[in-house]
Design a protein around this motif. Structure first.
Motif, PDB file in Angstrom:
ATOM      1  N   SER A 150       0.828  -1.215   0.000  1.00  0.00           N
ATOM      2  CA  SER A 150       0.000   0.000   0.000  1.00  0.00           C
ATOM      3  C   SER A 150       0.855   1.254   0.000  1.00  0.00           C
ATOM      4  O   SER A 150       0.349   2.347  -0.260  1.00  0.00           O
ATOM      5  CB  SER A 150      -0.954   0.010   1.200  1.00  0.00           C
ATOM      6  OG  SER A 150      -0.339   0.509   2.370  1.00  0.00           O
ATOM      7  N   TRP A 157      -8.440   2.150  -5.582  1.00  0.00           N
ATOM      8  CA  TRP A 157      -9.293   1.687  -4.483  1.00  0.00           C
ATOM      9  C   TRP A 157     -10.587   1.126  -5.053  1.00  0.00           C
ATOM     10  O   TRP A 157     -11.456   1.872  -5.524  1.00  0.00           O
ATOM     11  CB  TRP A 157      -9.581   2.852  -3.543  1.00  0.00           C
ATOM     12  CG  TRP A 157     -10.340   2.481  -2.303  1.00  0.00           C
ATOM     13  CD1 TRP A 157     -11.704   2.502  -2.135  1.00  0.00           C
ATOM     14  CD2 TRP A 157      -9.792   2.030  -1.059  1.00  0.00           C
ATOM     15  NE1 TRP A 157     -12.032   2.095  -0.860  1.00  0.00           N
ATOM     16  CE2 TRP A 157     -10.877   1.810  -0.177  1.00  0.00           C
ATOM     17  CE3 TRP A 157      -8.501   1.809  -0.607  1.00  0.00           C
ATOM     18  CZ2 TRP A 157     -10.700   1.373   1.131  1.00  0.00           C
ATOM     19  CZ3 TRP A 157      -8.333   1.380   0.699  1.00  0.00           C
ATOM     20  CH2 TRP A 157      -9.409   1.159   1.548  1.00  0.00           C
ATOM     21  N   GLU A 189     -13.512   3.250   5.292  1.00  0.00           N
ATOM     22  CA  GLU A 189     -13.229   4.397   4.444  1.00  0.00           C
ATOM     23  C   GLU A 189     -13.948   5.682   4.853  1.00  0.00           C
ATOM     24  O   GLU A 189     -15.027   5.657   5.448  1.00  0.00           O
ATOM     25  CB  GLU A 189     -13.581   4.067   2.992  1.00  0.00           C
ATOM     26  CG  GLU A 189     -15.051   3.784   2.760  1.00  0.00           C
ATOM     27  CD  GLU A 189     -15.400   3.464   1.308  1.00  0.00           C
ATOM     28  OE1 GLU A 189     -14.504   3.077   0.539  1.00  0.00           O
ATOM     29  OE2 GLU A 189     -16.580   3.609   0.946  1.00  0.00           O
ATOM     30  N   MET A 206      -9.399   5.283   6.316  1.00  0.00           N
ATOM     31  CA  MET A 206      -8.785   5.414   4.998  1.00  0.00           C
ATOM     32  C   MET A 206      -9.521   6.470   4.177  1.00  0.00           C
ATOM     33  O   MET A 206     -10.721   6.360   3.945  1.00  0.00           O
ATOM     34  CB  MET A 206      -8.805   4.075   4.262  1.00  0.00           C
ATOM     35  CG  MET A 206      -7.933   3.006   4.890  1.00  0.00           C
ATOM     36  SD  MET A 206      -6.164   3.448   4.963  1.00  0.00           S
ATOM     37  CE  MET A 206      -5.769   3.595   3.218  1.00  0.00           C
ATOM     38  N   VAL A 208     -10.322   8.127   0.730  1.00  0.00           N
ATOM     39  CA  VAL A 208     -10.306   7.701  -0.667  1.00  0.00           C
ATOM     40  C   VAL A 208     -11.263   8.580  -1.469  1.00  0.00           C
ATOM     41  O   VAL A 208     -12.175   9.199  -0.920  1.00  0.00           O
ATOM     42  CB  VAL A 208     -10.717   6.219  -0.809  1.00  0.00           C
ATOM     43  CG1 VAL A 208      -9.788   5.323  -0.011  1.00  0.00           C
ATOM     44  CG2 VAL A 208     -12.167   5.993  -0.382  1.00  0.00           C
ATOM     45  N   SER A 250      -6.564   5.998  -3.046  1.00  0.00           N
ATOM     46  CA  SER A 250      -6.258   6.243  -1.631  1.00  0.00           C
ATOM     47  C   SER A 250      -5.281   7.418  -1.548  1.00  0.00           C
ATOM     48  O   SER A 250      -4.082   7.260  -1.339  1.00  0.00           O
ATOM     49  CB  SER A 250      -5.680   4.988  -0.961  1.00  0.00           C
ATOM     50  OG  SER A 250      -4.621   4.445  -1.728  1.00  0.00           O
TER      51      SER A 250
END
Length: 563
Positions: A150, A157, A189, A206, A208, A250
């Motif tokens: 990553s 993504w 996310e 995360m 995104v 991401s």
């Protein structure tokens, strides 16, 4: 002690040094930086930079034992360790064989990621010669740094198709159907695109979403797909749908946002999570068939560290099976052939290797040069056979030129065709009983003839799109396209395919004889040992595998803590 006569810049540098040396924590740094008049946003950025630069604690900080040991600080391992450490009563050790230094431009820029491949943050694995791809040896990059792949990948993504996960459940992997994993993806996310309520995550670790600046050529590509009968989908990524649209990446504030940023750095604020980098795990330690810890090698020194509760292997689709086999878990005959006494005869370890493959399928010169800084951010998913019940191909529209064309990078556009439901199956096996010894990595590309036929169709589809009238306004001349005759096209595919760098499934989850882990990710035949990474996928997901790998880490943590 700060010097009273130092300028503000020197005072701030001293604060950074004190935080790096552990004399003050993050909260203290932010408070003192604020007292110097540093804006809050800048202070947070500086604190994150210092934390990232000093992410490698000294080996002497490792205790003799922990409640949990996680092997691998990649996409899944960082998640597992950080989630476990949310309970201050749990002592967690996270071991990473690669570097802890993520402070370099190629690890942060969304445009410079190709420079990571083949560098010191890549394990630089290679396959054996591929019999059905003209005996070529393929580079097999894997992240050699915190964040794992990553930290070096293209940041695409995609959750995967709903049927990917429903098929896992139908095969006996209870709890892994799409209805169950959907809520986990949403938990992961914070999505930066507009989406109907309840479809995407809004408060996860995360970050995104689509790129802030997109190539003006994308609209022409989307129109070309529409004329080919492929609809434009407002959110094609979650879950994956047939059609075309803008990617989610991401990326946050114009920089890569990996699991290091989403999970690891926040987790390391807790005193009960210890990270050690540049530390190789040579083997898992057992008392009978109960896993009790790991054997580490740090700076040439060997240390045994105990895990009182469980050990979780999250070293990826290449190194997770390698570590199991080095520890005596795997095909017994293969282990004996390299001098390893089998602990558990588990024939599925290292088997079932799956990977996506892709190939350049069209390059055209454009009338105008591309937008500076533009990157791949549009893709399409389609069926190469209209009778197929699900999509099996992905097309990447790249606002730039890639080989085999000799045009300059910004003088055209490229279409890549990818196979996302391969039927070919390969394997990983040891060639030596020595830790760090050579590996036999054989993805067996195109060994199933269905894959060749699908890629031929995908390449033709990209050729038709590239030549379409919808792209005529930007297309000056065609520089490269696949041959038209079937025999030449088959030869072209075998000569041109390359890895998509998505190896999976070498420690497959399931209930059959070749299953390595149970649906709760426990390794069969032993206790207190789990695997959590892309290697546990029973079958590869139908798109880029990073988001599903993070989901696997979350599911593993839920299993461990009973959430």
């Amino acid at each position: 002690m700060l010097k009273d006569d130092a300028g503000d810049g020197e005072l701030l540098r001293q604060l950074e040094r004190r935080m790096a040396n552990g004399e003050i924590g993050r909260r203290g740094f932010l408070r003192l930086a604020g007292a110097l008049g540093v804006q809050a946003a800048l202070a947070v950025t500086l604190a994150d930079r210092v934390a990232a630069a000093s992410i490698n604690p000294p080996a002497r900080g490792i205790a003799a034992g922990y409640d949990y040991i996680v092997v691998g600080a990649g996409s899944a391992g960082s998640v597992v360790a950080s989630r476990l450490a949310e309970d201050p009563a749990r002592r967690v050790l996270l071991v990473e064989a690669g570097s802890g230094n993520i402070e370099r431009p190629t690890l942060s820029s969304p445009f410079s990621w190709p420079a990571n491949l083949g560098s010191d943050v890549d394990w630089c694995y290679k396959t054996v010669p591929q019999a059905h791809a003209q005996n070529r040896v393929f580079n097999y990059p894997r992240g050699k740094v915190v964040g794992g792949s990553s930290s070096i990948n293209a940041m695409i993504w995609v959750w995967g198709h709903a049927s990917d996960f429903d098929n896992w459940e139908k095969a006996g992997c209870t709890g892994w159907g799409f209805d169950q994993v959907k809520t986990v993806f949403q938990k992961i996310e914070t999505c930066g695109r507009k989406a109907p309520a309840g479809t995407r995550g809004t408060q996860g670790p995360m970050h995104v979403g689509p790129m802030a600046v997109s190539s003006p050529m994308n609209e022409a590509f989307l129109e070309a797909c529409k004329r080919q009968g492929l609809g434009v989908v407002p959110d094609i990524n979650a879950p994956l749908q047939e059609g075309t649209g803008l990617m989610d990446l991401s990326v946050r504030d114009g920089k890569r946002f990996s699991v290091v940023h989403g999970y690891l750095l926040p987790g390391l604020k807790r005193d009960n999570l210890t990270l050690v980098t540049d530390a190789r795990v040579d083997k898992l330690l057992f008392e009978g068939t109960r896993c009790v810890g790991v054997r580490l090698v740090i700076n040439g020194q060997v240390r045994d560290v105990r895990a009182e509760q469980e050990t979780i292997v999250s070293a990826g689709a290449i190194d997770s099976p390698r570590l199991l086999m080095l520890s005596g878990i795997g095909p017994a005959a293969d282990l004996r052939s390299v001098g390893i006494a089998p602990l558990v005869d588990l024939p599925g370890v290292g088997q079932n290797l799956q990977d996506h493959v892709a190939l350049p399928s069209f390059v055209a010169e454009t009338w105008e040069k591309g937008v500076p800084g533009s990157r791949l951010d549009t893709h399409a998913f389609f069926r190469t056979d209209s009778s197929s019940p699900v999509i099996d191909a992905q097309a990447l529209f790249i606002p730039g030129v890639l080989p085999p064309s000799t045009l300059k990078r910004d003088e055209g556009y490229t279409l890549w065709a990818g196979l996302v439901r391969p039927r070919s199956r390969g394997r990983v096996k040891l060639l030596s009983g020595e830790p760090g010894g050579p590996l036999h990595i054989d993805p067996a590309y195109l060994s199933d003839p269905t894959d060749l036929r699908a890629l031929m169709q995908a390449a033709q589809w990209c050729r038709d799109i590239g030549n379409s009238a919808a792209l005529a306004s930007v297309r000056k001349r065609v520089h490269f396209q696949p041959p038209a005759t079937r025999g030449e096209l088959a030869e072209f595919v075998s000569r041109s395919i390359d890895s998509y760098w998505h190896p999976t499934s070498t420690c497959a989850m399931g209930v059959g004889e070749l299953a390595v882990v149970s649906p709760s990710l426990q390794v069969r035949g032993v206790s207190q040992l789990r695997v959590a990474d892309a290697s546990i996928m029973p079958s590869i997901t139908s798109a880029n595998t990073n988001a599903p790998s993070i989901m696997i880490g979350e599911k593993a943590a839920q299993n461990l803590i009973g959430a």
